[in-house]
Structure formats: C-alpha cells, structure tokens
Design a protein around this motif. Structure first.
Motif, short mmCIF file in Angstrom:
data_model
loop_
_atom_site.label_atom_id
_atom_site.label_comp_id
_atom_site.label_asym_id
_atom_site.label_seq_id
_atom_site.Cartn_x
_atom_site.Cartn_y
_atom_site.Cartn_z
N ARG A 34 -26.89 38.64 -0.27
CA ARG A 34 -26.54 37.54 -1.17
C ARG A 34 -25.24 36.87 -0.76
O ARG A 34 -25.16 35.64 -0.66
CB ARG A 34 -26.42 38.08 -2.59
N LYS A 74 -29.53 34.37 -5.72
CA LYS A 74 -28.43 34.31 -6.69
C LYS A 74 -28.32 35.54 -7.58
O LYS A 74 -27.23 35.91 -7.99
CB LYS A 74 -28.50 33.04 -7.52
N ASN A 75 -29.42 36.21 -7.90
CA ASN A 75 -29.38 37.41 -8.75
C ASN A 75 -29.69 38.69 -7.97
O ASN A 75 -29.92 39.74 -8.56
CB ASN A 75 -30.36 37.27 -9.91
N ARG A 78 -28.20 42.31 -8.45
CA ARG A 78 -28.61 43.13 -9.60
C ARG A 78 -29.79 44.04 -9.27
O ARG A 78 -30.22 44.82 -10.11
CB ARG A 78 -28.97 42.22 -10.76
#
Length: 159
Positions: A34, A74-75, A78
């Motif tokens: 990321r 973007k995530n 997580r």
C-alpha cells in the motif's frame, strides 16, 4: 532550515514500477504494498505500478500481474497476508530479467527476507540494475528498491 535536495534517480513520466513479495508471509506485507503504491503516486507522480503475484515465480506469468491503483490498495493495511501472495524458490534469474525487460519495468520493489535479498542481488547483477538497499525491517522483512541504470535492451533504459 531545509535539508539537502535529493535527486530522483528516475523520470516518473517514463516509469513503470512493480512490487513483489517473496518468501514466507509475515505481518505488514500489505502495508508495504500500500505505502509503495501511494508514495510513488503522490510523492513522485509514478502512475503505473504492477503487483507481481506468487513471489519470484510470478515474474514468469505477466498475464497474472495486477494493476495496483491507489483506490484498490487504500484499505490494504487492514488485511493480513499479502494481496500478492508469496512463494519460496522459483528463482530463474535470466527469465525474471527477460520478463522485466519485456514488460518495460524500470523500477522494482522486492519485499522479503534474506533469501529474497540474495535473489534480488542476482537480478541486479544480471540486469545491470542499481540496487538501493533501504531495509524496512519488521522481524523478517526487508524492502529492496531496484532501479535501472542500464539494461540488456534499449527499450528498458531510463533516459
């Protein structure tokens, strides 16, 4: 007081980057993917980053490479594991370099441990790439940045 001005070793307009995760899975791989994508895009203006799945073996299957856009990473921090997957072994240096040249990759990020680093050094030697060692270590993970200085084919050189 401003720090020293650093020169970019590549022209972002001519850059086609790739990232691969090799070796065993460990925490933080998706975060590294990321951050590389976002940093290249926002700070340097590099618009094309590809993800190479399945570790070093993935270089031999460019039809499986993924476009990594800021929107689809973007995530990613997580999620556990690596969106790219990984593998041990499968290192055919000449075939990897040929694939990089054929696909026009001129900025390569290789993420992994000791064996991965040894493989990256071989890639750099055969392709005459510059290796910039920038270790970003968690317990077993190092990040290598490899950029072309010159290559075996004119099409892959940065000018």
């Amino acid at each position: 007081m401003a720090g020293p001005r650093l020169e970019i070793a590549f022209d972002p307009k001519k850059c086609k980057s790739a990232i691969v995760t090799c070796g065993g899975l460990c925490p933080g791989l998706n975060s590294v993917v990321r951050e590389v994508v976002i940093c290249l895009r926002r700070q340097y203006g590099v618009t094309k980053t590809l993800g190479i799945p399945s570790g070093y073996r993935g270089f031999l299957k460019p039809d499986t490479w993924m476009d990594l856009e800021e929107e689809n990473v973007k995530n990613l921090h997580r999620e556990g594991g690596s969106i790219l997957g990984s593998s041990r072994g499968g290192h055919d240096t000449n075939a990897i370099v040929d694939s990089l040249v054929d696909q026009g990759i001129n900025l390569l990020f290789i993420v992994g441990g000791d064996g991965t680093v040894r493989g990256a050094e071989k890639i750099a030697q055969v392709s005459e790439m510059i290796i910039r060692y920038q270790y970003v270590s968690s317990s077993h993970t190092d990040l290598l940045l490899i950029t072309h200085r010159k290559s075996r084919r004119e099409s892959c050189q940065l000018q």
